[in-house]
Design a protein around this motif. Structure first.
Motif, PDB file in Angstrom:
ATOM      1  N   THR A 134       0.806  -1.223   0.000  1.00  0.00           N
ATOM      2  CA  THR A 134       0.000   0.000   0.000  1.00  0.00           C
ATOM      3  C   THR A 134       0.841   1.276   0.000  1.00  0.00           C
ATOM      4  N   GLU A 135       2.126   1.151   0.278  1.00  0.00           N
ATOM      5  CA  GLU A 135       3.007   2.325   0.308  1.00  0.00           C
ATOM      6  C   GLU A 135       4.366   1.952  -0.279  1.00  0.00           C
ATOM      7  N   ALA A 136       4.990   2.918  -0.889  1.00  0.00           N
ATOM      8  CA  ALA A 136       6.308   2.687  -1.491  1.00  0.00           C
ATOM      9  C   ALA A 136       7.334   2.244  -0.446  1.00  0.00           C
ATOM     10  N   THR A 137       7.178   2.712   0.797  1.00  0.00           N
ATOM     11  CA  THR A 137       8.142   2.362   1.851  1.00  0.00           C
ATOM     12  C   THR A 137       8.006   0.917   2.321  1.00  0.00           C
ATOM     13  N   ASP A 138       6.981   0.220   1.850  1.00  0.00           N
ATOM     14  CA  ASP A 138       6.774  -1.169   2.257  1.00  0.00           C
ATOM     15  C   ASP A 138       7.444  -2.172   1.332  1.00  0.00           C
ATOM     16  N   ARG A 139       8.312  -1.710   0.477  1.00  0.00           N
ATOM     17  CA  ARG A 139       8.969  -2.641  -0.441  1.00  0.00           C
ATOM     18  C   ARG A 139      10.327  -2.106  -0.859  1.00  0.00           C
ATOM     19  N   ILE A 140      11.117  -2.989  -1.378  1.00  0.00           N
ATOM     20  CA  ILE A 140      12.397  -2.620  -1.964  1.00  0.00           C
ATOM     21  C   ILE A 140      12.306  -2.989  -3.438  1.00  0.00           C
ATOM     22  N   SER A 141      12.449  -1.984  -4.291  1.00  0.00           N
ATOM     23  CA  SER A 141      12.355  -2.235  -5.724  1.00  0.00           C
ATOM     24  C   SER A 141      12.928  -1.057  -6.482  1.00  0.00           C
ATOM     25  N   LYS A 142      13.478  -1.336  -7.635  1.00  0.00           N
ATOM     26  CA  LYS A 142      13.970  -0.267  -8.499  1.00  0.00           C
ATOM     27  C   LYS A 142      12.841   0.272  -9.375  1.00  0.00           C
ATOM     28  N   VAL A 143      11.746  -0.483  -9.442  1.00  0.00           N
ATOM     29  CA  VAL A 143      10.585  -0.070 -10.226  1.00  0.00           C
ATOM     30  C   VAL A 143       9.780   0.927  -9.399  1.00  0.00           C
ATOM     31  N   LYS A 144       9.349   2.006 -10.037  1.00  0.00           N
ATOM     32  CA  LYS A 144       8.586   3.039  -9.337  1.00  0.00           C
ATOM     33  C   LYS A 144       7.288   2.453  -8.792  1.00  0.00           C
ATOM     34  N   PHE A 145       6.968   2.814  -7.543  1.00  0.00           N
ATOM     35  CA  PHE A 145       5.747   2.330  -6.897  1.00  0.00           C
ATOM     36  C   PHE A 145       4.530   2.904  -7.591  1.00  0.00           C
ATOM     37  N   ARG A 146       3.578   2.018  -7.828  1.00  0.00           N
ATOM     38  CA  ARG A 146       2.301   2.425  -8.412  1.00  0.00           C
ATOM     39  C   ARG A 146       1.199   1.785  -7.582  1.00  0.00           C
ATOM     40  N   GLU A 147       0.314   2.617  -7.058  1.00  0.00           N
ATOM     41  CA  GLU A 147      -0.766   2.094  -6.236  1.00  0.00           C
ATOM     42  C   GLU A 147      -1.792   1.396  -7.123  1.00  0.00           C
ATOM     43  N   LEU A 148      -1.969   0.100  -6.901  1.00  0.00           N
ATOM     44  CA  LEU A 148      -2.879  -0.701  -7.699  1.00  0.00           C
ATOM     45  C   LEU A 148      -4.291  -0.665  -7.118  1.00  0.00           C
ATOM     46  N   ARG A 149      -5.228  -1.178  -7.881  1.00  0.00           N
ATOM     47  CA  ARG A 149      -6.637  -1.182  -7.460  1.00  0.00           C
ATOM     48  C   ARG A 149      -6.811  -1.894  -6.116  1.00  0.00           C
ATOM     49  N   GLU A 150      -6.161  -3.034  -5.957  1.00  0.00           N
ATOM     50  CA  GLU A 150      -6.302  -3.769  -4.705  1.00  0.00           C
ATOM     51  C   GLU A 150      -5.649  -3.026  -3.536  1.00  0.00           C
ATOM     52  N   SER A 151      -4.590  -2.272  -3.799  1.00  0.00           N
ATOM     53  CA  SER A 151      -3.964  -1.450  -2.756  1.00  0.00           C
ATOM     54  C   SER A 151      -4.919  -0.374  -2.285  1.00  0.00           C
ATOM     55  N   LYS A 152      -5.548   0.297  -3.227  1.00  0.00           N
ATOM     56  CA  LYS A 152      -6.518   1.346  -2.887  1.00  0.00           C
ATOM     57  C   LYS A 152      -7.695   0.773  -2.107  1.00  0.00           C
ATOM     58  N   LEU A 153      -8.158  -0.412  -2.513  1.00  0.00           N
ATOM     59  CA  LEU A 153      -9.287  -1.032  -1.829  1.00  0.00           C
ATOM     60  C   LEU A 153      -8.928  -1.410  -0.395  1.00  0.00           C
ATOM     61  N   LEU A 154      -7.742  -1.964  -0.171  1.00  0.00           N
ATOM     62  CA  LEU A 154      -7.312  -2.308   1.183  1.00  0.00           C
ATOM     63  C   LEU A 154      -7.230  -1.066   2.057  1.00  0.00           C
ATOM     64  N   VAL A 155      -6.662  -0.003   1.554  1.00  0.00           N
ATOM     65  CA  VAL A 155      -6.562   1.246   2.315  1.00  0.00           C
ATOM     66  C   VAL A 155      -7.961   1.761   2.645  1.00  0.00           C
ATOM     67  N   LYS A 156      -8.859   1.721   1.683  1.00  0.00           N
ATOM     68  CA  LYS A 156     -10.237   2.192   1.893  1.00  0.00           C
ATOM     69  C   LYS A 156     -10.960   1.352   2.945  1.00  0.00           C
ATOM     70  N   VAL A 157     -10.846   0.037   2.844  1.00  0.00           N
ATOM     71  CA  VAL A 157     -11.508  -0.858   3.801  1.00  0.00           C
ATOM     72  C   VAL A 157     -11.003  -0.579   5.216  1.00  0.00           C
ATOM     73  N   CYS A 158      -9.705  -0.444   5.381  1.00  0.00           N
ATOM     74  CA  CYS A 158      -9.123  -0.180   6.702  1.00  0.00           C
ATOM     75  C   CYS A 158      -9.537   1.189   7.230  1.00  0.00           C
ATOM     76  N   LYS A 159      -9.570   2.167   6.364  1.00  0.00           N
ATOM     77  CA  LYS A 159      -9.955   3.525   6.783  1.00  0.00           C
ATOM     78  C   LYS A 159     -11.418   3.560   7.213  1.00  0.00           C
ATOM     79  N   GLU A 160     -12.291   2.933   6.422  1.00  0.00           N
ATOM     80  CA  GLU A 160     -13.717   2.931   6.755  1.00  0.00           C
ATOM     81  C   GLU A 160     -13.994   2.203   8.068  1.00  0.00           C
ATOM     82  N   ALA A 161     -13.198   1.211   8.387  1.00  0.00           N
ATOM     83  CA  ALA A 161     -13.369   0.461   9.636  1.00  0.00           C
ATOM     84  C   ALA A 161     -12.576   1.085  10.784  1.00  0.00           C
ATOM     85  N   ALA A 162     -11.910   2.213  10.528  1.00  0.00           N
ATOM     86  CA  ALA A 162     -11.099   2.919  11.526  1.00  0.00           C
ATOM     87  C   ALA A 162     -10.017   2.015  12.117  1.00  0.00           C
TER      88      ALA A 162
END
Length: 188
Positions: A134-162
Motif C-alpha cells: 500500500t506504500e512505497a516504503t513497504d517494499r524494496i524495488s527499483k521499479v517506481k511504486f504504483r498504487e494498484l486497485r487492490e492497494s486502494k481497496l485495502l486502504v479504503k476498507v481499513c480507513k472505513e473500519a477505523a
C-alpha cells in the motif's frame, strides 16, 4: 506422516515465543489429519485452523492460555480468510486472519468480503499476509511504486473500519519486509 518430526519442531519453537494470540499464515497443512496432529501437539490452549485447496493455503489462530471463550468460528474462504469471535479476558473480540492469494481478482474478492466482516460493534484484530503493498516504503524495488486497485481497496476498507497499523501507530519505523526473518523460513 513423515512431516510430523518437522511439525513438532515448529510447534515447540512457537510455544516458546512470548505471545497471547498467535496468527499464522501459509501453514501448508494438507488434510484434516494434519490439523488433528497439530492440535494434539499444540495442547497449550485453543487452536483454530483453516486449510484450503492449494498446498500453500492455511491460516490459524492460536491462544497460549485457555482464558478464551470461542463464540463463533467461520472459514470465510477456507485456508485464506478465518474469522473467530471470542471473549478474551472479559472483552468481546473478533480476530480475522488473512492469507491473501497472489491473483489480483482473488485479492479483490477477499477484500470485498473482509469489508463486511469489519462492520461490528466490538474490538477487532485483523492480521495476516495481504500480499498487497500500500506504500512505497513497504517494499524494496527499483521499479517506481504504483498504487494498484487492490492497494486502494485495502486502504479504503481499513480507513472505513477505523483500523490502525499498530506497528506504525506505536512508532515502528524500521523497514521490515516479509522475507526478513530471524530464522530462515525453511527452519521454522
Amino acid at each position: 506422516m513423515n512431516r510430523i518430526p518437522s511439525l513438532a519442531l515448529k510447534v515447540d519453537f512457537l510455544k516458546r515465543l512470548d505471545y497471547d494470540i498467535l496468527c499464522l499464515q501459509e501453514m501448508r497443512l494438507k488434510t484434516h489429519v494434519d490439523v488433528c496432529e497439530l492440535n494434539k501437539m499444540w495442547n497449550t490452549a485453543h487452536s483454530i485452523i483453516s486449510i484450503g485447496e492449494d498446498s500453500s493455503d492455511g491460516v490459524g489462530i492460536f491462544f497460549k492460555k485457555d482464558t478464551v471463550n470461542i463464540i463463533k468460528r467461520r472459514d470465510i474462504i477456507p485456508g485464506r480468510l478465518l474469522l473467530v469471535d471470542c471473549c478474551y479476558y472479559g472483552q468481546r473480540l473478533r480476530i480475522i486472519n488473512v492469507y491473501n492469494a497472489p491473483e489480483r481478482t482473488k485479492k479483490i474478492q477477499l477484500l470485498k468480503k473482509l469489508k463486511y466482516l469489519l462492520e461490528i460493534g466490538f474490538n477487532i484484530i485483523l492480521c495476516g499476509d495481504f500480499n498487497i503493498v500500500t506504500e512505497a516504503t513497504d517494499r524494496i524495488s527499483k521499479v517506481k511504486f504504483r498504487e494498484l486497485r487492490e492497494s486502494k481497496l485495502l486502504v479504503k476498507v481499513c480507513k472505513e473500519a477505523a483500523l490502525r497499523d499498530l506497528y506504525r501507530h506505536f512508532g515502528g519505523t524500521v523497514e521490515l519486509f516479509c522475507y526478513h526473518h530471524e530464522m530462515p523460513y525453511d527452519r521454522l
